[in-house]
Design a protein around this motif. Structure first.
Motif, mmCIF file in Angstrom:
data_model
loop_
_atom_site.group_PDB
_atom_site.id
_atom_site.type_symbol
_atom_site.label_atom_id
_atom_site.label_comp_id
_atom_site.label_asym_id
_atom_site.label_seq_id
_atom_site.Cartn_x
_atom_site.Cartn_y
_atom_site.Cartn_z
ATOM 1 N N ALA A 399 0.941 -0.984 -0.014
ATOM 2 C CA ALA A 399 0.345 -0.015 0.170
ATOM 3 C C ALA A 399 0.722 1.262 -0.194
ATOM 4 O O ALA A 399 2.322 0.986 1.373
ATOM 5 N N GLY A 400 0.647 2.428 -0.885
ATOM 6 C CA GLY A 400 1.437 3.396 -0.967
ATOM 7 C C GLY A 400 2.870 3.271 -1.381
ATOM 8 O O GLY A 400 3.564 4.434 -1.681
ATOM 9 N N ALA A 401 2.341 2.941 -2.412
ATOM 10 C CA ALA A 401 3.950 2.269 -3.207
ATOM 11 C C ALA A 401 4.302 3.692 -4.051
ATOM 12 O O ALA A 401 3.919 3.466 -5.115
ATOM 13 N N SER A 402 5.718 3.663 -3.508
ATOM 14 C CA SER A 402 6.197 4.808 -4.537
ATOM 15 C C SER A 402 6.786 4.121 -6.412
ATOM 16 O O SER A 402 7.495 5.147 -6.638
ATOM 17 N N ASN A 403 7.267 2.985 -5.540
ATOM 18 C CA ASN A 403 8.898 2.527 -6.934
ATOM 19 C C ASN A 403 7.911 0.853 -7.274
ATOM 20 O O ASN A 403 7.703 0.559 -5.961
ATOM 21 N N GLU A 404 8.756 0.419 -8.165
ATOM 22 C CA GLU A 404 7.756 -0.373 -9.262
ATOM 23 C C GLU A 404 8.295 -2.034 -8.315
ATOM 24 O O GLU A 404 6.886 -2.472 -8.048
ATOM 25 N N ASP A 405 9.325 -2.192 -7.253
ATOM 26 C CA ASP A 405 9.334 -3.117 -6.539
ATOM 27 C C ASP A 405 9.023 -2.393 -4.737
ATOM 28 O O ASP A 405 9.657 -3.473 -3.794
ATOM 29 N N ASP A 406 8.190 -2.028 -4.624
ATOM 30 C CA ASP A 406 7.790 -1.443 -3.150
ATOM 31 C C ASP A 406 6.824 -3.050 -2.743
ATOM 32 O O ASP A 406 5.620 -2.492 -3.279
ATOM 33 N N GLY A 407 6.836 -4.124 -2.314
ATOM 34 C CA GLY A 407 6.033 -4.793 -1.775
ATOM 35 C C GLY A 407 6.534 -6.064 -2.309
ATOM 36 O O GLY A 407 8.005 -6.435 -1.715
ATOM 37 N N TRP A 408 6.028 -7.588 -2.325
ATOM 38 C CA TRP A 408 6.251 -8.534 -1.357
ATOM 39 C C TRP A 408 6.347 -9.699 -2.791
ATOM 40 O O TRP A 408 5.237 -8.914 -3.403
ATOM 41 N N LEU A 409 7.153 -10.188 -2.367
ATOM 42 C CA LEU A 409 6.492 -12.078 -3.121
ATOM 43 C C LEU A 409 7.024 -12.564 -2.576
ATOM 44 O O LEU A 409 7.644 -13.104 -1.946
ATOM 45 N N LEU A 410 5.915 -13.653 -2.910
ATOM 46 C CA LEU A 410 5.598 -15.240 -2.474
ATOM 47 C C LEU A 410 5.954 -16.152 -3.201
ATOM 48 O O LEU A 410 5.638 -15.901 -4.604
ATOM 49 N N SER A 411 6.545 -17.217 -2.721
ATOM 50 C CA SER A 411 6.605 -18.330 -3.873
ATOM 51 C C SER A 411 6.766 -19.809 -2.409
ATOM 52 O O SER A 411 7.294 -19.650 -1.714
ATOM 53 N N PHE A 412 5.839 -20.716 -3.372
ATOM 54 C CA PHE A 412 6.405 -21.659 -2.562
ATOM 55 C C PHE A 412 7.449 -22.572 -3.355
ATOM 56 O O PHE A 412 8.049 -22.457 -4.072
ATOM 57 N N ASP A 418 14.438 -35.051 2.648
ATOM 58 C CA ASP A 418 14.047 -34.460 4.766
ATOM 59 C C ASP A 418 14.093 -33.123 4.790
ATOM 60 O O ASP A 418 13.422 -31.943 5.352
ATOM 61 N N ALA A 419 14.256 -31.905 3.107
ATOM 62 C CA ALA A 419 14.003 -29.978 3.549
ATOM 63 C C ALA A 419 12.767 -29.976 3.155
ATOM 64 O O ALA A 419 12.076 -31.064 2.901
ATOM 65 N N PRO A 420 12.578 -29.298 4.547
ATOM 66 C CA PRO A 420 11.103 -28.681 4.165
ATOM 67 C C PRO A 420 10.749 -28.125 2.799
ATOM 68 O O PRO A 420 11.072 -27.100 2.068
ATOM 69 N N SER A 421 9.197 -27.821 2.960
ATOM 70 C CA SER A 421 8.502 -27.420 1.869
ATOM 71 C C SER A 421 8.017 -25.739 2.426
ATOM 72 O O SER A 421 7.411 -26.051 3.539
ATOM 73 N N GLU A 422 7.607 -25.222 1.929
ATOM 74 C CA GLU A 422 7.110 -23.664 2.667
ATOM 75 C C GLU A 422 7.082 -22.627 1.868
ATOM 76 O O GLU A 422 7.157 -22.491 1.119
ATOM 77 N N LEU A 423 6.000 -21.662 2.303
ATOM 78 C CA LEU A 423 6.254 -20.438 0.882
ATOM 79 C C LEU A 423 6.938 -19.678 1.989
ATOM 80 O O LEU A 423 6.965 -18.541 3.166
ATOM 81 N N LEU A 424 7.617 -18.873 1.021
ATOM 82 C CA LEU A 424 8.567 -17.875 1.464
ATOM 83 C C LEU A 424 8.050 -16.797 0.880
ATOM 84 O O LEU A 424 7.427 -16.609 0.107
ATOM 85 N N VAL A 425 8.389 -15.892 1.616
ATOM 86 C CA VAL A 425 8.154 -14.500 1.732
ATOM 87 C C VAL A 425 8.366 -13.344 1.352
ATOM 88 O O VAL A 425 10.160 -13.518 2.691
ATOM 89 N N LEU A 426 9.351 -12.297 0.626
ATOM 90 C CA LEU A 426 10.342 -11.072 0.648
ATOM 91 C C LEU A 426 10.128 -10.155 0.088
ATOM 92 O O LEU A 426 8.688 -9.725 -0.338
ATOM 93 N N ASP A 427 11.109 -9.545 0.777
ATOM 94 C CA ASP A 427 10.655 -8.062 0.125
ATOM 95 C C ASP A 427 11.180 -7.843 -0.733
ATOM 96 O O ASP A 427 12.863 -7.849 -0.874
ATOM 97 N N ALA A 428 10.974 -7.187 -1.367
ATOM 98 C CA ALA A 428 11.310 -7.081 -3.509
ATOM 99 C C ALA A 428 12.711 -6.442 -3.626
ATOM 100 O O ALA A 428 13.304 -6.033 -4.348
ATOM 101 N N THR A 429 12.204 -4.786 -2.431
ATOM 102 C CA THR A 429 13.486 -3.789 -2.567
ATOM 103 C C THR A 429 14.913 -4.679 -1.909
ATOM 104 O O THR A 429 15.912 -4.449 -1.597
ATOM 105 N N ASN A 430 14.306 -5.644 -1.041
ATOM 106 C CA ASN A 430 16.043 -5.879 0.101
ATOM 107 C C ASN A 430 15.699 -7.362 -0.464
ATOM 108 O O ASN A 430 16.080 -8.853 0.398
#
Length: 460
Positions: A399-412, A418-430
């Motif tokens: 909300a209120g994004a001023s740059n194109e990459d202001d937001g999050w990336l979601l990836s299964f 034995d490695a876990p499956s997960e839903l990853l949430v990233l800050d697209a600017t970082n």
């Protein structure tokens, strides 16, 4: 479908989930942003136990979903999309075939107060917010063709653009536009010489971009996916004015390739159309198609299944409408798939493309997520090693994004061993920094296709 010894394309990261499951109050590592309130959904082929669909892309659709609210991961569940079954012989290319018979296994999108599971050979299937199947959706009886799994939302008008390219008789291609509230506004017939494997397309502010490339239907191919590379088919890309007719389409010849997915298209300051997507060349097509279908069914274990999709490189095509010519350039040397953008930029100028990187000969040994800066020609890489496989990274605008990459990336992320499956949430600017959050899933989630964030702001 028949029951046989497990083929290669149903093993490893592609091995189907055997049951529907559900878990609540999921463990979260990190802190989920309070602004994320909704459900993340992802679709993919998942044949029932004992079934062999004949190709890695042909299994029955299964949705995986994680509900997020108030900084908590409230639930995970997976559900098969329960579509109409066919009895006896079924001809995929019959003009009068029942288009409610479909796998609904490729994509899932919110539209007009509904959630639609998509596969390009049939009608969309509506599911509810708990992932229960409601039934086929045909725009109130207005749609009589199939619908691509890659429709495009125009961020300015709210219209939905889509097509069907699998019509056995001319016109083989029909383009549709629907309003934001479920009204089919127009349909345009476009003649192409053969039935192409047109999995995706693109739009710009004033044009629609179609891919008529050398992967075409061959009735002699004995497979549920009867396509093959045909050297004599002219590789070309069509540019049709959005308010034009099929006869207005300008076809421009390109170097031989197949485009599995478009990242985006736009019009530049010189009036040229710029398309970016992942490009597959003939040798890569032949190897990957064998891996995904006939070869691994009959000769399991003889091909490298670490990359479950055709090996493709990010590519740019720039079309000059006055001279009817194209300039092509590679944007990277990594094997990538699932290119995505901030979809608020669909058909408009964009800077960033996100993609999944795969192991490749002479390239990376492990899996990656990549953020391409198409203005500077640089990229950022987030490595995952060989024990976890990231899926498509879908952008959620802050909300209120001023740059194109202001937001999050979601990836299964699919765990191996034995490695876990997960839903990853990233800050697209970082992009390469610490994850915002990792939601640990209760069991293995198979590798799949495309997903969408369905915000609670959507009206249902």
């Amino acid at each position: 479908m028949t029951t046989i010894e497990t083929p290669g394309y149903l093993t490893g990261i592609l091995a189907p989930a055997p049951t529907e499951t559900e878990a609540r109050a999921l463990d979260v590592i990190g802190a989920l942003p309070p602004a994320l309130s909704g459900v993340y959904l992802r679709n993919g082929p998942n044949p029932h136990p004992g079934e062999d669909p004949g190709h890695a892309w042909a299994g029955q659709g299964m949705l995986h979903g994680v509900r997020i609210s108030d900084g908590r991961a409230e639930w995970y569940r997976n559900r098969w999309v329960k579509t109409k079954e066919h009895s006896g012989a079924y001809d995929f290319f019959a003009a009068d075939r029942d288009r409610s018979v479909t796998s609904a296994n490729t994509h899932v999108i919110p539209y007009d107060g509904r959630i639609l599971a998509l596969a390009e050979a049939g009608l969309p299937y509506e599911v509810d917010r708990d992932l229960n199947t409601v039934g086929p959706y045909d725009f109130g009886g207005q749609l009589t063709t199939a619908m691509t799994a890659h429709p495009k939302f125009d961020p300015i008008t709210g219209e939905l653009h889509f097509f069907d390219a699998y019509l056995p008789e001319q016109p083989h291609l029909i383009y549709h536009v629907a309003s934001h509230d479920g009204q089919l506004l127009r349909s345009v017939a476009i003649e192409v010489p053969e039935v192409p494997l047109m999995h995706d397309f693109a739009i710009t502010e004033h044009y629609v971009v179609f891919f008529d490339l050398p992967v075409v239907v061959d009735p002699g191919v004995q497979n549920v996916m009867p396509f093959k590379w045909k050297d004599t088919h002219e590789p070309r890309i069509g540019l049709m004015p959005r308010n034009g007719s099929g006869a207005d389409t300008m076809w421009i010849t390109v170097d031989p390739c197949w485009i599995i997915h478009a990242a985006n298209a736009r019009e530049d300051d010189h009036g040229r159309i710029v398309l970016e997507g992942n490009r597959v060349v003939p040798d890569s097509w032949d190897v990957s198609w064998a891996r995904l279908g006939w070869y691994t069914k009959h000769v399991p274990g003889n091909l490298d299944m670490r990359n479950p999709l055709p090996q493709a490189l990010l590519h740019r095509w720039t079309f000059d409408l006055e001279t009817r010519t194209v300039q092509e350039e590679s944007l990277g040397d990594r094997a990538i798939e699932f290119p995505t953008i901030n979809f608020d930029r669909t058909g408009l100028s964009h800077r960033y493309v996100y993609a999944v990187g795969y192991p490749s000969l002479g390239g990376a040994d492990g899996y990656e997520l990549i953020k391409y800066d198409t203005q500077t020609g640089t990229d950022e890489v987030r490595p995952f090693g060989t024990a976890q496989v990231p899926g498509e990274a879908d952008f959620v605008t802050a909300a209120g994004a001023s740059n194109e990459d202001d937001g999050w990336l979601l990836s299964f992320v699919t765990g191996i061993g034995d490695a876990p499956s997960e839903l990853l949430v990233l800050d697209a600017t970082n992009f390469t920094g610490e994850p915002v959050a990792r939601i640990i899933l209760p069991g293995r989630v198979p590798y799949g296709f495309h997903g969408s964030w369905v915000s609670d702001r959507e009206q249902y």
